[in-house]
Every structure is written in structure tokens, then in C-alpha cells.
Design an enzyme around this catalytic site. Structure first.
Site, PDB file in Angstrom:
ATOM      1  CG  HIS A 177     -12.818  30.452  26.638  1.00 27.98           C
ATOM      2  ND1 HIS A 177     -11.548  30.724  26.225  1.00 27.98           N
ATOM      3  CD2 HIS A 177     -13.593  30.588  25.532  1.00 27.98           C
ATOM      4  CE1 HIS A 177     -11.543  31.023  24.942  1.00 27.98           C
ATOM      5  NE2 HIS A 177     -12.769  30.944  24.503  1.00 27.98           N
TER       6      HIS A 177
ATOM      7  CG  HIS B 261     -17.601  30.110  22.882  1.00 28.53           C
ATOM      8  ND1 HIS B 261     -17.615  31.427  22.478  1.00 28.53           N
ATOM      9  CD2 HIS B 261     -16.288  29.805  23.102  1.00 28.53           C
ATOM     10  CE1 HIS B 261     -16.370  31.898  22.443  1.00 28.53           C
ATOM     11  NE2 HIS B 261     -15.552  30.925  22.808  1.00 28.53           N
TER      12      HIS B 261
ATOM     13  CG  HIS C 267     -12.387  27.470  20.708  1.00 28.37           C
ATOM     14  ND1 HIS C 267     -12.721  27.082  21.991  1.00 28.37           N
ATOM     15  CD2 HIS C 267     -12.592  28.809  20.673  1.00 28.37           C
ATOM     16  CE1 HIS C 267     -13.099  28.141  22.686  1.00 28.37           C
ATOM     17  NE2 HIS C 267     -13.037  29.204  21.898  1.00 28.37           N
TER      18      HIS C 267
END
Ligand SMILES: [Zn+2]
Length: 229
Positions: free
Chosen positions: A166, A103, A101
């Protein structure tokens, strides 16, 4: 009862720890955001980054070992706050051995606009087999993120999904494959974004996407020599 750190668990801790350096190297993370996890092959054991620890301070021993429900089996720190999202993927996708994960900025810009990244580059057809799909908006801390990731990826060949407002989640057969998908997702997100500034990118015909994907997944790269097969 104490948990036994087998050589396989120790090896996965080393791998997962080392792969976090790749997130920094490729400019995918800021401060302590972003995380890599891996499933110890043949087990229901997950190794994941601890929450809120600087990348420079990560060591294999700090990597948290949990079961599929997120119960900590080894490690002194709490697991990443994204651990439940990772675990939902591992529970529902037994073939997945690694989750990442980030950003990363360009891919997350697409998430902020609520747009899937269209397949307009041969590199996208190769790696993602089509568009990089958009997943739903989901509040952090609920199980909605994990469900959104799995539900979205189920309808696509892509190992990457951008979650609305997100960031990016990627999957792979192992943590390294998931990191590669995260690096490639950011790369194509940047290129397609740049293309957009100059005009409307040209789509690739579905039959060509299929051909490119098939070739890359099955033929491309170093083939094992006959005696290794
Ligand atoms: Zn996040």
C-alpha cells in the site's frame, strides 16, 4: 446545532492546508493521493483534507473538521477516504497530534516487496530509532488499516510504518512532524534501495543506533536559551 470555528480550529485548518504543499514539493504524492491531518491541541477535533480535491484547489475552509468517530462537524465536502485510518490512530494514540499518508514511490516499493527498511544509515537511527517497520496487508475502507498502523508502531520507535502492498503512514506530535517523517522516510527508502543495487547494506550496531537516536532526539538542534527555558 451549528459548530463554532474557534481560532484554534481555524489555525489548524490553515496549517493542515499549507502542509499539503510540502507533499507536492518533496515529490511524495501523485494526483489527489496522499493526505495530512491534525488534532486541534487539547481537543478531540480532527482536521483533514477533503476527498478527491486537487492539491491546487485546497483552501483552509475546505479542510474538513470531524470528531474522533469521523462525524463531520464543519466543511462542505466529504473527508479523505483514509480518514477512518487517521481517526483510529488518534483514538488509540492520544499523544499523536498529526498523521500523514502517502504512496511515495521508493517507500511504497518496499511496501510492494513486503519488506521493512533496515536501519543502515545514521539518518535512520536519528529519525526512526531503527528500522522502518512493515505493517500488515489491509483492505481500504475497513478499520484494519488503522489497527495495523497502531499495532505495528506500538512495538517500534519509528514514527513511520510502511503498510504492505500500500504505502506509508507517519505520525508526529503535530502535523508538521508527521510530514517531516514522511519526507525522511521517502529519502532513506530511496538511499537504501540504491545501496541494495550495489550490494548488501551494512547494518549499524544496536548500541550505536541507540546512541544516535538518543542524541538526535534530546541534544541535536537549537537549544532554547536559558531565559526561554
Ligand atoms: Zn493509500
Amino acid at each position: 446545532m451549528s459548530f463554532e470555528i474557534t481560532p484554534e480550529v481555524a489555525q489548524m485548518r490553515e496549517r493542515v492546508c499549507a502542509l499539503h504543499a510540502e507533499l507536492l514539493r518533496w515529490g511524495l504524492v501523485t494526483w489527489t493521493s496522499g493526505n495530512v491531518s491534525g488534532r486541534v491541541p487539547g481537543t478531540d477535533l480532527i482536521v483533514i483534507k477533503p476527498s478527491g480535491v486537487s492539491y491546487d484547489d485546497l483552501t483552509p475552509e475546505l479542510m474538513v473538521v470531524t470528531d474522533l468517530e469521523g462525524k463531520v462537524l464543519a466543511g462542505d465536502l466529504a473527508p479523505s477516504s483514509d480518514a477512518e485510518s487517521h481517526n483510529e490512530v488518534y483514538r488509540r494514540m492520544p499523544e499523536v497530534g498529526g498523521v500523514v499518508h502517502t504512496h511515495s514511490p521508493y517507500a511504497t516499493a518496499w511496501a510492494a516487496r513486503g519488506e521493512a527498511i533496515p536501519c543502515v544509515l545514521t539518518a535512520m537511527a536519528d529519525e526512526f530509532g531503527g528500522e522502518i517497520p512493515l505493517g500488515p496487508f489491509a483492505l481500504i475502507g475497513s478499520d484494519a488499516i488503522g489497527k495495523g498502523i497502531v499495532d505495528t508502531l506500538a512495538g517500534h520507535r519509528s514514527p513511520a510504518v510502511i503498510m504492505r502492498n500500500h504505502g506509508v503512514f507517519t505520525i508526529g506530535k503535530d502535523p508538521k512532524s508527521a510530514v517531516k517523517a514522511a519526507v525522511m522516510a521517502e529519502d532513506v527508502a530511496r538511499t537504501v534501495h540504491l545501496a541494495r543495487q550495489l550490494g548488501e547494506p551494512v547494518p549499524i550496531a544496536q548500541e550505536h543506533v541507540d546512541q544516535l537516536y538518543d542524541r538526535y532526539q534530546n541534544v541535536y538542534g537549537q537549544q532554547p536559551s536559558p531565559k526561554e527555558q
